[in-house]
Design a protein around this motif. Sequence first.
Motif, PDB file in Angstrom:
ATOM      1  N   PHE A 119       0.842  -1.449   0.090  1.00 38.04           N
ATOM      2  CA  PHE A 119      -0.161  -0.124   0.128  1.00 38.04           C
ATOM      3  C   PHE A 119       0.495   1.726   0.022  1.00 38.04           C
ATOM      4  O   PHE A 119       0.853   2.241  -0.547  1.00 38.04           O
ATOM      5  N   VAL A 120       2.226   1.170   0.422  1.00 36.03           N
ATOM      6  CA  VAL A 120       3.023   2.565   0.918  1.00 36.03           C
ATOM      7  C   VAL A 120       3.645   2.544  -0.651  1.00 36.03           C
ATOM      8  O   VAL A 120       3.354   3.824  -1.138  1.00 36.03           O
ATOM      9  N   VAL A 121       3.768   1.839  -1.273  1.00 36.47           N
ATOM     10  CA  VAL A 121       4.994   1.865  -2.368  1.00 36.47           C
ATOM     11  C   VAL A 121       3.636   2.288  -3.401  1.00 36.47           C
ATOM     12  O   VAL A 121       3.975   3.398  -3.877  1.00 36.47           O
ATOM     13  N   VAL A 122       2.827   1.636  -3.279  1.00 38.47           N
ATOM     14  CA  VAL A 122       1.605   1.833  -4.804  1.00 38.47           C
ATOM     15  C   VAL A 122       1.475   3.086  -4.541  1.00 38.47           C
ATOM     16  O   VAL A 122       1.185   3.636  -5.328  1.00 38.47           O
ATOM     17  N   GLY A 123       0.453   3.429  -3.817  1.00 38.22           N
ATOM     18  CA  GLY A 123       0.277   4.886  -2.821  1.00 38.22           C
ATOM     19  C   GLY A 123       0.732   6.210  -3.061  1.00 38.22           C
ATOM     20  O   GLY A 123       0.089   6.563  -3.459  1.00 38.22           O
ATOM     21  N   LEU A 124       2.104   5.717  -2.822  1.00 33.76           N
ATOM     22  CA  LEU A 124       2.738   7.433  -3.213  1.00 33.76           C
ATOM     23  C   LEU A 124       3.154   6.717  -4.241  1.00 33.76           C
ATOM     24  O   LEU A 124       3.225   8.362  -4.481  1.00 33.76           O
ATOM     25  N   LEU A 125       3.052   5.728  -5.167  1.00 27.64           N
ATOM     26  CA  LEU A 125       3.140   6.263  -6.989  1.00 27.64           C
ATOM     27  C   LEU A 125       2.217   6.639  -7.455  1.00 27.64           C
ATOM     28  O   LEU A 125       1.890   7.035  -7.910  1.00 27.64           O
ATOM     29  N   TYR A 126       0.706   6.476  -7.029  1.00 27.91           N
ATOM     30  CA  TYR A 126      -0.085   6.847  -7.398  1.00 27.91           C
ATOM     31  C   TYR A 126      -1.000   7.976  -6.822  1.00 27.91           C
ATOM     32  O   TYR A 126      -1.180   9.253  -8.031  1.00 27.91           O
ATOM     33  N   ALA A 127      -0.500   8.275  -5.212  1.00 26.93           N
ATOM     34  CA  ALA A 127      -0.365   9.532  -5.389  1.00 26.93           C
ATOM     35  C   ALA A 127       0.264  10.792  -6.032  1.00 26.93           C
ATOM     36  O   ALA A 127       0.474  12.150  -6.685  1.00 26.93           O
ATOM     37  N   LEU A 128       1.788  10.214  -6.765  1.00 33.80           N
ATOM     38  CA  LEU A 128       2.093  10.938  -7.422  1.00 33.80           C
ATOM     39  C   LEU A 128       1.850  11.533  -8.823  1.00 33.80           C
ATOM     40  O   LEU A 128       2.514  12.315 -10.147  1.00 33.80           O
ATOM     41  N   THR A 129       1.023  10.560  -9.255  1.00 39.89           N
ATOM     42  CA  THR A 129       0.357  10.727 -10.376  1.00 39.89           C
ATOM     43  C   THR A 129      -0.657  11.877 -10.843  1.00 39.89           C
ATOM     44  O   THR A 129      -1.532  11.866 -11.952  1.00 39.89           O
ATOM     45  N   GLY A 130      -1.505  12.276  -9.510  1.00 37.37           N
ATOM     46  CA  GLY A 130      -2.751  13.807 -10.048  1.00 37.37           C
ATOM     47  C   GLY A 130      -3.687  13.415  -9.372  1.00 37.37           C
ATOM     48  O   GLY A 130      -4.152  13.505 -10.318  1.00 37.37           O
ATOM     49  N   PRO A 131      -3.993  11.898  -9.002  1.00 38.06           N
ATOM     50  CA  PRO A 131      -5.543  12.260  -8.915  1.00 38.06           C
ATOM     51  C   PRO A 131      -5.851  12.457  -8.161  1.00 38.06           C
ATOM     52  O   PRO A 131      -5.976  13.527  -7.255  1.00 38.06           O
ATOM     53  N   GLU A 132      -7.422  12.556  -8.274  1.00 39.17           N
ATOM     54  CA  GLU A 132      -8.370  13.649  -7.901  1.00 39.17           C
ATOM     55  C   GLU A 132      -7.885  13.635  -5.955  1.00 39.17           C
ATOM     56  O   GLU A 132      -8.335  12.175  -5.841  1.00 39.17           O
ATOM     57  N   LEU A 133      -8.638  14.957  -5.542  1.00 43.08           N
ATOM     58  CA  LEU A 133      -8.189  14.401  -4.164  1.00 43.08           C
ATOM     59  C   LEU A 133      -9.408  13.548  -3.555  1.00 43.08           C
ATOM     60  O   LEU A 133      -9.464  12.964  -2.923  1.00 43.08           O
ATOM     61  N   SER A 137     -12.843  -7.732   5.488  1.00 44.07           N
ATOM     62  CA  SER A 137     -11.529  -6.501   5.825  1.00 44.07           C
ATOM     63  C   SER A 137     -10.258  -6.627   5.267  1.00 44.07           C
ATOM     64  O   SER A 137      -9.661  -5.928   4.377  1.00 44.07           O
ATOM     65  N   TRP A 138      -9.161  -6.943   4.613  1.00 44.04           N
ATOM     66  CA  TRP A 138      -8.802  -8.279   4.266  1.00 44.04           C
ATOM     67  C   TRP A 138      -9.059  -7.643   2.396  1.00 44.04           C
ATOM     68  O   TRP A 138      -8.947  -7.113   1.683  1.00 44.04           O
ATOM     69  N   ILE A 139     -10.283  -8.077   2.458  1.00 42.63           N
ATOM     70  CA  ILE A 139      -9.921  -7.846   0.368  1.00 42.63           C
ATOM     71  C   ILE A 139     -10.619  -6.640   0.844  1.00 42.63           C
ATOM     72  O   ILE A 139     -10.110  -6.185  -0.212  1.00 42.63           O
ATOM     73  N   VAL A 140     -11.025  -5.681   1.156  1.00 41.06           N
ATOM     74  CA  VAL A 140     -11.564  -4.490   1.374  1.00 41.06           C
ATOM     75  C   VAL A 140      -9.887  -4.078   0.759  1.00 41.06           C
ATOM     76  O   VAL A 140      -9.578  -3.151   0.100  1.00 41.06           O
ATOM     77  N   GLY A 141      -9.308  -4.135   1.755  1.00 39.32           N
ATOM     78  CA  GLY A 141      -7.856  -3.394   1.411  1.00 39.32           C
ATOM     79  C   GLY A 141      -7.109  -4.401   0.398  1.00 39.32           C
ATOM     80  O   GLY A 141      -6.413  -2.758   0.165  1.00 39.32           O
ATOM     81  N   MET A 142      -6.617  -5.050  -0.306  1.00 43.46           N
ATOM     82  CA  MET A 142      -6.504  -5.948  -1.163  1.00 43.46           C
ATOM     83  C   MET A 142      -7.078  -4.779  -2.397  1.00 43.46           C
ATOM     84  O   MET A 142      -6.473  -4.771  -3.673  1.00 43.46           O
ATOM     85  N   LEU A 143      -8.269  -4.831  -2.430  1.00 40.86           N
ATOM     86  CA  LEU A 143      -8.857  -4.268  -3.498  1.00 40.86           C
ATOM     87  C   LEU A 143      -8.774  -3.007  -3.761  1.00 40.86           C
ATOM     88  O   LEU A 143      -8.928  -2.713  -4.946  1.00 40.86           O
ATOM     89  N   VAL A 144      -8.690  -1.784  -2.384  1.00 37.49           N
ATOM     90  CA  VAL A 144      -8.723  -0.600  -2.612  1.00 37.49           C
ATOM     91  C   VAL A 144      -6.235  -0.560  -3.120  1.00 37.49           C
ATOM     92  O   VAL A 144      -6.369   0.506  -4.317  1.00 37.49           O
ATOM     93  N   THR A 145      -5.380  -1.468  -2.467  1.00 41.65           N
ATOM     94  CA  THR A 145      -4.767  -1.914  -3.267  1.00 41.65           C
ATOM     95  C   THR A 145      -3.836  -1.949  -5.076  1.00 41.65           C
ATOM     96  O   THR A 145      -3.392  -0.801  -6.540  1.00 41.65           O
ATOM     97  N   SER A 146      -5.327  -2.757  -5.365  1.00 39.76           N
ATOM     98  CA  SER A 146      -4.983  -3.193  -6.791  1.00 39.76           C
ATOM     99  C   SER A 146      -5.842  -1.806  -7.733  1.00 39.76           C
ATOM    100  O   SER A 146      -5.565  -1.340  -8.267  1.00 39.76           O
TER     101      SER A 146
END
Length: 153
Positions: free
Chosen positions: A84-98, A131-140
């Motif tokens: 999540f931290v790695v993907v989330g950081l790269l995702y945040a750098l793509t400029g998504p809607e807040l 709860s695990w599935i929700v987290g996995m789907l979010v990261t995916s």
Amino acid sequence: MEKLMEDEVLKAFSTYAAIVIVKMMLMAPMTAYFRFTRGAFANEEDVARHGGAEEEKKKQLRTHADVERVRRCHQNDLENIVPFVVVGLLYALTGPELSSALMHFRLFAGSRIFHTVAYVTPLPQPSRGLSWIVGMLVTSSMAYKLISTVLYL
């Protein structure tokens, strides 16, 4: 660096990443708490400090279901929060809607906190699994948005 931290999405990511990282870090003291309160230690040097006969010390070199439950929860955090931290950081750098970014970050953080409660308590299934599935789907979802935004072949 100052300019980067003016970005609202990056600020939001930093906040939620810090929350789940601190949550994950708290699993180590929780494991220690369960080890001490259940008298279940993994290493000989851990019981050497305790007084008592050798026979009593050997009894403490054992596994305990509660300790193992916390350890598995911690392992699950490592397997899910690091991506999540790695993907989330790269995702945040793509400029998504807040709003979209906040939804992703909040859902992930909430799912990991609930996962820990469901695992350690333990709550009946399928609460932990969902709860695990929700987290996995979010990261995916973030990974998909990241790849589709920056696809370079």
